[in-house]
Design an enzyme around this catalytic site. Sequence first.
Site, short mmCIF file in Angstrom:
data_model
loop_
_atom_site.label_atom_id
_atom_site.label_comp_id
_atom_site.label_asym_id
_atom_site.label_seq_id
_atom_site.Cartn_x
_atom_site.Cartn_y
_atom_site.Cartn_z
N MET A 22 0.86 -1.19 0.00
CA MET A 22 0.00 0.00 0.00
C MET A 22 0.89 1.24 0.00
O MET A 22 2.01 1.21 0.52
CB MET A 22 -0.92 -0.01 1.22
CG MET A 22 -2.00 -1.07 1.12
SD MET A 22 -3.19 -1.01 2.46
CE MET A 22 -4.10 0.49 2.08
N THR A 27 -2.07 2.27 -8.08
CA THR A 27 -3.22 2.82 -8.81
C THR A 27 -2.79 4.02 -9.64
O THR A 27 -3.26 4.21 -10.77
CB THR A 27 -4.36 3.17 -7.84
OG1 THR A 27 -4.76 1.97 -7.16
CG2 THR A 27 -5.55 3.76 -8.57
N ASP A 93 -8.15 -3.04 -11.21
CA ASP A 93 -7.50 -2.52 -10.00
C ASP A 93 -7.88 -3.38 -8.80
O ASP A 93 -8.94 -4.00 -8.78
CB ASP A 93 -7.94 -1.06 -9.76
CG ASP A 93 -7.05 -0.33 -8.77
OD1 ASP A 93 -5.84 -0.66 -8.68
OD2 ASP A 93 -7.54 0.59 -8.10
N GLU A 94 -7.01 -3.40 -7.80
CA GLU A 94 -7.24 -4.14 -6.55
C GLU A 94 -7.57 -5.61 -6.81
O GLU A 94 -8.46 -6.20 -6.20
CB GLU A 94 -8.34 -3.48 -5.72
CG GLU A 94 -8.07 -2.03 -5.36
CD GLU A 94 -6.93 -1.82 -4.36
OE1 GLU A 94 -6.34 -2.82 -3.88
OE2 GLU A 94 -6.64 -0.66 -4.05
N CYS A 153 11.40 4.31 9.32
CA CYS A 153 12.80 4.70 9.11
C CYS A 153 13.07 5.46 7.82
O CYS A 153 14.18 5.96 7.62
CB CYS A 153 13.70 3.46 9.17
SG CYS A 153 13.45 2.32 7.78
N HIS A 186 10.98 -3.27 9.89
CA HIS A 186 9.97 -2.65 10.75
C HIS A 186 8.56 -3.18 10.54
O HIS A 186 7.59 -2.47 10.80
CB HIS A 186 10.01 -1.13 10.56
CG HIS A 186 11.26 -0.53 11.09
ND1 HIS A 186 12.21 0.02 10.26
CD2 HIS A 186 11.73 -0.45 12.36
CE1 HIS A 186 13.22 0.44 11.01
NE2 HIS A 186 12.95 0.17 12.28
#
Length: 191
Positions: A22, A27, A93-94, A153, A186
């Site tokens: 994400m 997109t 999309d998605e 970071c 992370h």
Amino acid sequence: MSFSQVFHQSPRGWIEVICGPMFSGKTEELLRKIKRWKLAKIPVIIFKPKIDTRQQHLVKSRNGHSDEAIEINSPLEIYDYLTKDRFDVVAIDEAQFFSSEIVEVVKSLNDLGINVIVSGLDTDFRAEPFGSIPQLLAIADKICKLDAVCNVCGQLAQRTQRIVSKSNETVLIGDIEAYEPRCKLHQPSAG
């Protein structure tokens, strides 16, 4: 006129997959390519899953760019929209939210000479393969793997960290209120 009659003499098409975490611009990249084809007067049709309720009837990037999209529950519904008009490019999309039928639909469109471009998350919040994206990557002619920036970071982020809900459900529709991009170091939820 049937779907196969519309496309029976078409040359073989190509398949492209845009993937990443994400906030990586998937997109935005999809919309950039769609705009380029439309400027060249190439017929394009865009689909998105109904389960993604963040934008109704639109594919919209976080930069504010958007285009109209047809919302569908099943990848098989794509065929219904291709029987009347000729489209040279099908954009999806998605795609991670669709059932495994998406792979066969993309293959059949490709075999009929339709170019298909798909965008989606390649991994879920646990850093595990998400939906049918791995199978789509395996059949793709071109892959665009994007990175985001880690919220912790500032390094390149290849993962998506869920920051709300301790639910183990793979699908939780959300945006910046629910997810952050993270680097491998992370992302504590990664297996």
